[in-house]
Motif scaffolding. Structure first.
Motif, PDB file in Angstrom:
ATOM      1  N   ALA A  76       0.840  -1.207   0.000  1.00 12.21           N
ATOM      2  CA  ALA A  76       0.000   0.000   0.000  1.00 12.21           C
ATOM      3  C   ALA A  76       0.872   1.252   0.000  1.00 12.21           C
ATOM      4  O   ALA A  76       0.599   2.212  -0.733  1.00 12.21           O
ATOM      5  N   ALA A  77       1.930   1.256   0.823  1.00  8.21           N
ATOM      6  CA  ALA A  77       2.851   2.403   0.854  1.00  8.21           C
ATOM      7  C   ALA A  77       3.556   2.559  -0.489  1.00  8.21           C
ATOM      8  O   ALA A  77       3.677   3.675  -1.014  1.00  8.21           O
ATOM      9  N   ASP A  78       4.007   1.447  -1.077  1.00  8.52           N
ATOM     10  CA  ASP A  78       4.683   1.507  -2.373  1.00  8.52           C
ATOM     11  C   ASP A  78       3.732   1.959  -3.477  1.00  8.52           C
ATOM     12  O   ASP A  78       4.128   2.665  -4.410  1.00  8.52           O
ATOM     13  N   PHE A  79       2.462   1.544  -3.380  1.00  8.94           N
ATOM     14  CA  PHE A  79       1.459   1.977  -4.364  1.00  8.94           C
ATOM     15  C   PHE A  79       1.269   3.495  -4.300  1.00  8.94           C
ATOM     16  O   PHE A  79       1.217   4.169  -5.341  1.00  8.94           O
ATOM     17  N   LEU A  80       1.186   4.041  -3.096  1.00  5.29           N
ATOM     18  CA  LEU A  80       1.034   5.491  -2.948  1.00  5.29           C
ATOM     19  C   LEU A  80       2.275   6.235  -3.423  1.00  5.29           C
ATOM     20  O   LEU A  80       2.175   7.343  -3.962  1.00  5.29           O
ATOM     21  N   ILE A  81       3.437   5.634  -3.225  1.00  6.58           N
ATOM     22  CA  ILE A  81       4.668   6.233  -3.753  1.00  6.58           C
ATOM     23  C   ILE A  81       4.583   6.325  -5.280  1.00  6.58           C
ATOM     24  O   ILE A  81       4.952   7.337  -5.891  1.00  6.58           O
ATOM     25  N   LEU A 111       4.452  13.938   2.100  1.00  2.84           N
ATOM     26  CA  LEU A 111       4.112  12.571   1.743  1.00  2.84           C
ATOM     27  C   LEU A 111       5.364  11.708   1.623  1.00  2.84           C
ATOM     28  O   LEU A 111       5.340  10.514   1.938  1.00  2.84           O
ATOM     29  N   GLY A 112       6.450  12.324   1.188  1.00  2.00           N
ATOM     30  CA  GLY A 112       7.710  11.590   1.104  1.00  2.00           C
ATOM     31  C   GLY A 112       8.180  11.117   2.464  1.00  2.00           C
ATOM     32  O   GLY A 112       8.591   9.959   2.636  1.00  2.00           O
ATOM     33  N   PHE A 113       8.129  12.002   3.474  1.00  2.00           N
ATOM     34  CA  PHE A 113       8.494  11.610   4.836  1.00  2.00           C
ATOM     35  C   PHE A 113       7.586  10.499   5.351  1.00  2.00           C
ATOM     36  O   PHE A 113       8.041   9.518   5.945  1.00  2.00           O
ATOM     37  N   LEU A 114       6.283  10.673   5.112  1.00  2.00           N
ATOM     38  CA  LEU A 114       5.297   9.713   5.607  1.00  2.00           C
ATOM     39  C   LEU A 114       5.527   8.319   5.022  1.00  2.00           C
ATOM     40  O   LEU A 114       5.671   7.336   5.766  1.00  2.00           O
ATOM     41  N   THR A 116       8.055   7.059   3.316  1.00  2.00           N
ATOM     42  CA  THR A 116       9.380   6.492   3.586  1.00  2.00           C
ATOM     43  C   THR A 116       9.423   5.860   4.971  1.00  2.00           C
ATOM     44  O   THR A 116       9.919   4.738   5.148  1.00  2.00           O
ATOM     45  N   THR A 117       8.884   6.559   5.960  1.00  2.00           N
ATOM     46  CA  THR A 117       8.873   6.042   7.326  1.00  2.00           C
ATOM     47  C   THR A 117       8.000   4.802   7.442  1.00  2.00           C
ATOM     48  O   THR A 117       8.361   3.832   8.124  1.00  2.00           O
ATOM     49  N   VAL A 118       6.843   4.806   6.766  1.00  2.00           N
ATOM     50  CA  VAL A 118       5.967   3.633   6.788  1.00  2.00           C
ATOM     51  C   VAL A 118       6.668   2.423   6.181  1.00  2.00           C
ATOM     52  O   VAL A 118       6.637   1.319   6.744  1.00  2.00           O
ATOM     53  N   TRP A 157       1.536   3.565  10.650  1.00  2.00           N
ATOM     54  CA  TRP A 157       0.988   4.633   9.813  1.00  2.00           C
ATOM     55  C   TRP A 157       0.707   5.900  10.627  1.00  2.00           C
ATOM     56  O   TRP A 157       1.024   7.012  10.187  1.00  2.00           O
ATOM     57  N   ILE A 158       0.138   5.729  11.817  1.00  2.00           N
ATOM     58  CA  ILE A 158      -0.195   6.904  12.642  1.00  2.00           C
ATOM     59  C   ILE A 158       1.072   7.630  13.090  1.00  2.00           C
ATOM     60  O   ILE A 158       1.176   8.868  12.981  1.00  2.00           O
ATOM     61  N   LEU A 159       2.057   6.886  13.584  1.00  2.00           N
ATOM     62  CA  LEU A 159       3.298   7.503  14.042  1.00  2.00           C
ATOM     63  C   LEU A 159       4.065   8.130  12.874  1.00  2.00           C
ATOM     64  O   LEU A 159       4.724   9.161  13.042  1.00  2.00           O
ATOM     65  N   SER A 160       3.964   7.536  11.700  1.00  2.00           N
ATOM     66  CA  SER A 160       4.637   8.105  10.530  1.00  2.00           C
ATOM     67  C   SER A 160       4.004   9.438  10.134  1.00  2.00           C
ATOM     68  O   SER A 160       4.707  10.375   9.751  1.00  2.00           O
ATOM     69  N   VAL A 161       2.679   9.510  10.230  1.00  2.00           N
ATOM     70  CA  VAL A 161       1.989  10.779   9.953  1.00  2.00           C
ATOM     71  C   VAL A 161       2.439  11.850  10.941  1.00  2.00           C
ATOM     72  O   VAL A 161       2.754  12.992  10.557  1.00  2.00           O
ATOM     73  N   LEU A 162       2.481  11.498  12.223  1.00  2.00           N
ATOM     74  CA  LEU A 162       2.907  12.464  13.241  1.00  2.00           C
ATOM     75  C   LEU A 162       4.362  12.882  13.053  1.00  2.00           C
ATOM     76  O   LEU A 162       4.714  14.052  13.227  1.00  2.00           O
ATOM     77  N   TYR A 163       5.206  11.934  12.680  1.00  2.00           N
ATOM     78  CA  TYR A 163       6.626  12.233  12.470  1.00  2.00           C
ATOM     79  C   TYR A 163       6.809  13.186  11.288  1.00  2.00           C
ATOM     80  O   TYR A 163       7.566  14.166  11.370  1.00  2.00           O
ATOM     81  N   ALA A 164       6.127  12.897  10.181  1.00  2.00           N
ATOM     82  CA  ALA A 164       6.221  13.767   9.003  1.00  2.00           C
ATOM     83  C   ALA A 164       5.705  15.165   9.312  1.00  2.00           C
ATOM     84  O   ALA A 164       6.301  16.173   8.909  1.00  2.00           O
ATOM     85  N   TRP A 165       4.591  15.223  10.046  1.00  2.00           N
ATOM     86  CA  TRP A 165       4.028  16.527  10.422  1.00  2.00           C
ATOM     87  C   TRP A 165       4.991  17.286  11.328  1.00  2.00           C
ATOM     88  O   TRP A 165       5.179  18.505  11.174  1.00  2.00           O
ATOM     89  N   ALA A 166       5.619  16.592  12.274  1.00  2.00           N
ATOM     90  CA  ALA A 166       6.536  17.246  13.218  1.00  2.00           C
ATOM     91  C   ALA A 166       7.737  17.852  12.500  1.00  2.00           C
ATOM     92  O   ALA A 166       8.179  18.957  12.827  1.00  2.00           O
ATOM     93  N   ILE A 167       8.276  17.138  11.510  1.00  2.00           N
ATOM     94  CA  ILE A 167       9.444  17.651  10.783  1.00  2.00           C
ATOM     95  C   ILE A 167       9.119  18.978  10.103  1.00  2.00           C
ATOM     96  O   ILE A 167       9.889  19.950  10.204  1.00  2.00           O
ATOM     97  N   LEU A 168       7.982  19.046   9.432  1.00  2.00           N
ATOM     98  CA  LEU A 168       7.636  20.280   8.728  1.00  2.00           C
ATOM     99  C   LEU A 168       7.131  21.358   9.678  1.00  2.00           C
ATOM    100  O   LEU A 168       7.394  22.547   9.482  1.00  2.00           O
ATOM    101  N   PHE A 169       6.406  20.953  10.733  1.00  2.00           N
ATOM    102  CA  PHE A 169       5.854  21.936  11.661  1.00  2.00           C
ATOM    103  C   PHE A 169       6.964  22.657  12.428  1.00  2.00           C
ATOM    104  O   PHE A 169       6.897  23.871  12.639  1.00  2.00           O
ATOM    105  N   PHE A 170       7.971  21.905  12.849  1.00  2.00           N
ATOM    106  CA  PHE A 170       9.074  22.496  13.599  1.00  2.00           C
ATOM    107  C   PHE A 170      10.220  22.962  12.703  1.00  2.00           C
ATOM    108  O   PHE A 170      11.342  23.184  13.177  1.00  2.00           O
TER     109      PHE A 170
END
Length: 343
Positions: A76-81, A111-114, A116-118, A157-170
């Protein structure tokens, strides 16, 4: 003067009506055709190959196992990539310009951060799953359950979303357009020093260390078990006594197949990470052409997994036939036998 004229003839603006936009390098028509054909093939393979994996595991009940659910999440992650990341990156690499605006540039980075982490976290879970299946086969059924795997995948998936958001937010990762001085038609990101180290550890050093350590142990155990099997075959009387202590053939084969998936991931992605490290933390500047090649290899890794499954998983081969022939449209197709039982 001749060199300056040649330089101008080999370059033009990304936006012809905007003389403040970035300069792009022009190539021959044949080069463009070859690049776009090769890129299109890899893109189609990534999208439709992983879509077949997603449909197969989701539809056929016989494939609803802990290992296959991890394969489903990775696919699923590779498909979205393949859908969101690869097409604009293909065009940017070939055309030397970003034509999709600043907003999509931010979305593409997020989306790249998300994804990749997933993908990396799924590979870690796959390594753990195979480690338990091979090294502790008697307790695998009680330790690795479908509800546990579903919790692990959801958490990934949830932690990857939070991680990607944190990188850009901070502001851990910023785009070149942020400073207002970069020309129009560019979308390049850079890490801050602290977040660069954090991301390197989270998405590369730690997961790769875990994966390599676990699979080193797996292959050592498989090798030892194969020697035991040879001994058992020579001593028929002890066969039944030792059989329950040895992982099933299917478990060993799954370990081998998923081990190849992990090996290909390391082979395709490690060069890109090494180039990124050299650019960020050393005085060595990797040429853009080489960096783009390694970046494309990292993306193309997403299209390699379905090829590996098709080569080594009979159930995937049979699933493809049933999907292509539309036999999955029948009401009873979900309970069809798509894999043989190992004895």
């Amino acid at each position: 003067m001749m060199d300056a004229n040649n330089l101008k003839s080999d370059q033009q603006y990304c936006y012809l009506l905007e003389n403040t936009s970035c300069l792009r390098r022009t190539r021959s028509r044949e080069t463009y055709v070859i690049l776009y054909i090769c890129s299109s093939i890899s893109l189609i393979l990534t999208i439709f190959g992983n879509l077949l994996v997603v449909i197969s595991v989701s539809h056929f009940r016989q494939l609803h196992t802990p290992s296959n659910f991890l394969v489903l999440s990775l696919a699923a992650a590779d498909f979205l990539i393949g859908i969101f990341l690869m097409p604009p990156k293909i065009i940017q690499i070939i055309e030397d310009c970003w034509y999709f605006g600043d907003n999509f540039c931010y979305f593409h980075a997020l989306l790249g951060f998300l994804l990749t982490t997933v993908s990396v976290s799924n590979l870690v879970f796959i390594a753990i799953d195979r480690y338990v299946a091979v090294c502790d086969p008697l307790l695998y059924g009680t330790k690795i359950t479908i509800p546990l795997i579903q919790i692990g995948i959801s958490s990934s998936w949830i932690l990857s979303v939070l991680y990607a958001w944190a990188i850009l937010f901070f502001k851990g990762h910023y785009l070149t357009r942020d400073d207002g001085f970069v020309c129009l038609g560019e979308c390049v990101g850079f890490y801050t020093k602290v977040w660069g180290i954090v991301d390197l550890i989270v998405t590369f050093i730690f997961p790769c260390t875990v994966i390599i350590c676990l699979y080193s142990k797996v292959f050592m155990v498989v090798r030892r078990h194969l020697k035991k099997i040879n001994t058992v075959n020579q001593q028929i009387k002890t066969k039944e006594a030792d059989q329950n202590k040895i992982p099933k053939k299917s478990e060993r084969k799954a370990a081998k197949t998923l081990g190849i998936v992990i090996f290909v991931f390391l082979l395709f992605c490690v060069p890109f990470y090494l180039c990124a490290i050299m650019n960020a933390y050393t005085d060595v500047v990797v040429p853009d052409a080489i960096f783009n090649i390694f970046l494309w290899l990292a993306y193309f890794n997403s299209g390699m997994n379905p090829i590996i499954y098709a080569l080594f998983y009979p159930w995937f081969q049979k699933s493809i036939k049933l999907i292509v022939t539309l036999k999955i449209c029948s009401p009873e197709s979900s309970i069809m036998n798509v894999c043989s039982v190992d004895h």
